[in-house]
Design a protein around this motif. Structure first.
Motif, short mmCIF file in Angstrom:
data_model
loop_
_atom_site.label_atom_id
_atom_site.label_comp_id
_atom_site.label_asym_id
_atom_site.label_seq_id
_atom_site.Cartn_x
_atom_site.Cartn_y
_atom_site.Cartn_z
N ALA A 71 6.09 5.73 8.91
CA ALA A 71 7.57 5.86 9.50
C ALA A 71 7.68 4.60 10.60
O ALA A 71 8.69 4.05 10.74
N GLN A 72 6.54 4.42 11.31
CA GLN A 72 6.60 3.23 12.33
C GLN A 72 6.43 1.86 11.74
O GLN A 72 6.61 0.85 12.44
N GLY A 73 6.33 1.79 10.45
CA GLY A 73 5.92 0.56 9.70
C GLY A 73 4.69 -0.28 10.20
O GLY A 73 4.68 -1.43 10.06
N VAL A 125 0.83 -1.12 0.08
CA VAL A 125 0.04 0.11 0.05
C VAL A 125 0.72 1.12 0.05
O VAL A 125 0.54 2.28 -0.33
N THR A 126 1.99 1.15 0.33
CA THR A 126 2.96 2.23 0.61
C THR A 126 3.67 2.57 -1.05
O THR A 126 4.34 3.73 -0.84
N LEU A 129 -0.61 9.82 8.78
CA LEU A 129 -0.42 8.72 7.65
C LEU A 129 1.05 8.50 7.67
O LEU A 129 1.69 7.48 7.45
N GLU A 130 1.91 9.88 7.68
CA GLU A 130 3.09 9.69 7.63
C GLU A 130 3.86 9.25 8.90
O GLU A 130 4.88 8.32 8.72
N ARG A 131 3.16 9.20 10.14
CA ARG A 131 3.96 8.48 11.26
C ARG A 131 3.61 6.89 10.96
O ARG A 131 4.49 6.32 11.57
#
Length: 541
Positions: free
Chosen positions: A363-365, A312-313, A358-360
Motif C-alpha cells: 500500500a505504501q509503494g 514483484v507485486t 507485506l500488505e502495508r
C-alpha cells in the motif's frame, strides 16, 4: 482407371494395394437369390474389397456398420419395414461417408431424385448385367480413392505448415537466448527482415483467476497466437509469438510500414490484456520495447526479463518503459520482532503479522525486488531459528522447495509460503504424500456429481496445482484428471446397470454437459459405449 465401362484401364495393382487395403463392401437386398448372385457373380476381391458382408434388411445393415463402416454399399431400395432410402438417411445422420449405389426394379423419377439428394454415387435399374454393376462400382471406388488421396495430401500439408511455424518459433526463441543468429532469417518468409525495425514484447502470466483445466504451455501459446493475430493482422508483415519459459512468452511484431507507432503498439497490447481478462482464466503483464533493429533484440530481451523480475507485486497490464529499479527502498528488518511473536505467542500469529506487513509495504509503494528479498530473508531466518524437525520437513517437500525458490521474486508466492509454513508449524506433523493423496480422493468422492477441476482441488487443500498433480501421479500412477474420469465412469456404469435412467440423464448427473464427450470417455474406459452397456445389461436381466 476403369470409370466409364469395362473397356477402360483399372487402377494399377500397386495403387489398389496402397489406397484400398482393408476396403469393405456391404450388399443389402431382401431377395436372397439376388443377394447371393451379387455376392458370387463378381470377383470382389479382384475389385479391391478385402471384406464383403451381406444384409437382408436395414437392421442387419446397421449391425454391419457397427462392426466396420463399409467403404461402398450396394443397396436395394424396395425392402419391407425400412427401405434403402430410409437406411441411407440414417447413415448420413450418423456422419458416415460410405459411397452408395442404389439398386431398384423401377426406374421411377422420385426414387432417382431422392437418391441424388442423399449423395448416392449411382442408381442401377435391375436386372442389370454384372459388367454394368462392376463398372459403376469401379467408378465409385476410383472417386473414393481420390477423396482419400486428397484428404491425405491435405493432412500432409497441414502437418507441414504446423511444423514450419514451430520451426520459426524455435529459431526465434534461440535467437533471443543467444543460441542462434539471424543469418537464416532472409531465407524464411515467416521470419522478420533483420534490416527492418520491429517491436518486441514479453508477455507474463502473473496469476490464475479461475479453475485451470489442461492449460499448459502449448495450449497457452496457441491461445496467445490466436489473440495476437486477430489484434495485429492488418499491421504486421511478420508476427511471431512463442513460449519461452514457464508463464513467459515472447511477441514480435514487424510492421508493414512506418505508420505504426509505439503508442499504437502499446494500445493494442492493452487490448490484449483486456482480452485475457474476459476470455482466459489468467491475468497477464506485458513489457513492450521498440521500435528497434532486429539484431539488437537479444540484448533488449534481457532488459525485458529484468523489468519483469522487478514486478514483484504481479501488477497486470502494460508496463510502458518502466525503469529498472536500482535503488533499494527503505526496509525495516522484522526478524527480531517476528521471532519474539513466534516464540512467545504462536506461529499463526506471526504469520498474520507477516501478511499484514507485506500488505502495508504494498500500500505504501515500498515493495520492490530488493525490499521483498529483505522481507523473505527475515522470514526464512525465523523458520531456521525455530529448529523443529517438522518445519524442516515442510520446507524439504517439493511444494516447500518450489515456494522457497519463487517467494523472493513474487509477492503472491511469498504470501503462499507464509501460509504454508505458519499454518502447519504449530500442529507439528508435516503432510505426507499418503495424506495428500487421501485428501484428493476424499474430495473427488464427495464432489463426484459436479464438474471437477485440478486447480479447484489444489485450492481446497492449499497446494500448488502442478506439484499436486505430480505427487498424485507418483503415488497412484494416474493423473488427477484420469482418476476423476475413472471414478465418474464407474459411477456411470453402476447407474446404467442399476437404474432405468437414460444415458443422457446419467451424463448430466455426473456433470457432463456434452453427451458426446461422456460417451467417448465411457467407451475409452470400458471398451463399449454407454448405450451398448445399458442394452447388454437389460438383455441379461
Amino acid at each position: 482407371m476403369e470409370a466409364r465401362g469395362s473397356s477402360g484401364s483399372s487402377l494399377c495393382p500397386k495403387e489398389k494395394r496402397r489406397m484400398e487395403k482393408g476396403m469393405k463392401l456391404l450388399i443389402v437386398d431382401d431377395q436372397v437369390a439376388t443377394l447371393n448372385g451379387l455376392a458370387k457373380g463378381i470377383d470382389w476381391k479382384a475389385e479391391g474389397f478385402d471384406c464383403v458382408e451381406l444384409a437382408r434388411n436395414a437392421m442387419e445393415a446397421r449391425l454391419s456398420f457397427r462392426r466396420q463402416i463399409p467403404d461402398l454399399m450396394l443397396c436395394d431400395i424396395e425392402m419391407p419395414a425400412e427401405n434403402g432410402l430410409q437406411l441411407c438417411h440414417w447413415m448420413r445422420r450418423q456422419g458416415y461417408r460410405t459411397r452408395v449405389i442404389f439398386l431398384t426394379c423401377h426406374s421411377e423419377f422420385q426414387y432417382a431424385r431422392e437418391a441424388i439428394e442423399l449423395g448416392a454415387s449411382d442408381y442401377i435399374v435391375q436386372p442389370a448385367p454384372y459388367d454394368e454393376i462392376r463398372s459403376k462400382t469401379r467408378q465409385a471406388l476410383a472417386s473414393l480413392c481420390q477423396e482419400k488421396r486428397n484428404i491425405r495430401m491435405q493432412d500432409i500439408g497441414e502437418c507441414y505448415d504446423s511444423q514450419k511455424k514451430e520451426i520459426c518459433r524455435s529459431l526465434w526463441r534461440g535467437f533471443l537466448l543467444g543460441t542462434a543468429n539471424c543469418e537464416r532469417f532472409p531465407s524464411l518468409p515467416e521470419m522478420p527482415d533483420p534490416k527492418k525495425k520491429s517491436y518486441l514484447a514479453l508477455v507474463q502470466i502473473v496469476r490464475w483467476t479461475g479453475a485451470v483445466r489442461d492449460w499448459r504451455s502449448g495450449l497457452l501459446a496457441t491461445a496467445l497466437d490466436s489473440f495476437v493475430n486477430d489484434i495485429f493482422e492488418h499491421l504486421g508483415s511478420c508476427i511471431i509469438s512463442a513460449f519461452m519459459q514457464r508463464n513467459v512468452y515472447t511477441l514480435l511484431i514487424q510492421p508493414n510500414d512506418a505508420s505504426m507507432t509505439r503508442a499504437d503498439f502499446d494500445d493494442r497490447l492493452q487490448y490484449l490484456c483486456d482480452t485475457y481478462d474476459v476470455y482466459m482464466p489468467c491475468e497477464i503483464a506485458v513489457y513492450p520495447s521498440g521500435p528497434c533493429p532486429v539484431s539488437e533484440m537479444p540484448a533488449i530481451w534481457q532488459q525485458l526479463m529484468r523489468r519483469m523480475s522487478a514486478n514483484v507485486t504481479g501488477e497486470k497490464g502494460v508496463h510502458r518503459d518502466a525503469k529498472e529499479s536500482g535503488n533499494a527502498v527503505d526496509y525495516t528488518p522484522q526478524f527480531q520482532r517476528w521471532q519474539t511473536i513466534w516464540q512467545q505467542r504462536s506461529p499463526e500469529e506471526m504469520g498474520q503479522d507477516a501478511l499484514a506487513c507485506l500488505e502495508r509495504m504494498r500500500a505504501q509503494g515500498t515493495l520492490n525486488k530488493q525490499s521483498l528479498f529483505g522481507f523473505y530473508h527475515d522470514f526464512i531466518q525465523v523458520l531456521q531459528a525455530d529448529g523443529r524437525s517438522s518445519l524442516s520437513s515442510l520446507l524439504e517437500t517439493a511444494e516447500g522447495q518450489e515456494l522457497n525458490q519463487t517467494a523472493p521474486h513474487s509477492v503472491d508466492s511469498m504470501r503462499e509460503l507464509i501460509r504454508f509454513t505458519t499454518a502447519d508449524a504449530a500442529s507439528a506433523p508435516a503432510r505426507t504424500e499418503k495424506n495428500v493423496v487421501e485428501q484428493v480422493i476424499a474430495y473427488v468422492q464427495a464432489n463426484l456429481w459436479d464438474e471437477l477441476y485440478v486447480e479447484e482441488i489444489a485450492n481446497q487443500i492449499h497446494m500448488n496445482s502442478d506439484y499436486l498433480t505430480r505427487l498424485f501421479k507418483k503415488s497412484t500412477g494416474l493423473s488427477i484428471k484420469s482418476y476423476i474420469i475413472r471414478q465418474k465412469m464407474e459411477a456411470a456404469r453402476n447407474l446404467l446397470r442399476s437404474t432405468s435412467l437414460s444415458v443422457g440423464n446419467v451424463a448430466v448427473r455426473l456433470g457432463y454437459k456434452n453427451f458426446s464427450h461422456f460417451s467417448a470417455a465411457y467407451k475409452r474406459e470400458f471398451g463399449i459405449s454407454p448405450t451398448e452397456e445399458q442394452r447388454t445389461h437389460l438383455k441379461q436381466k
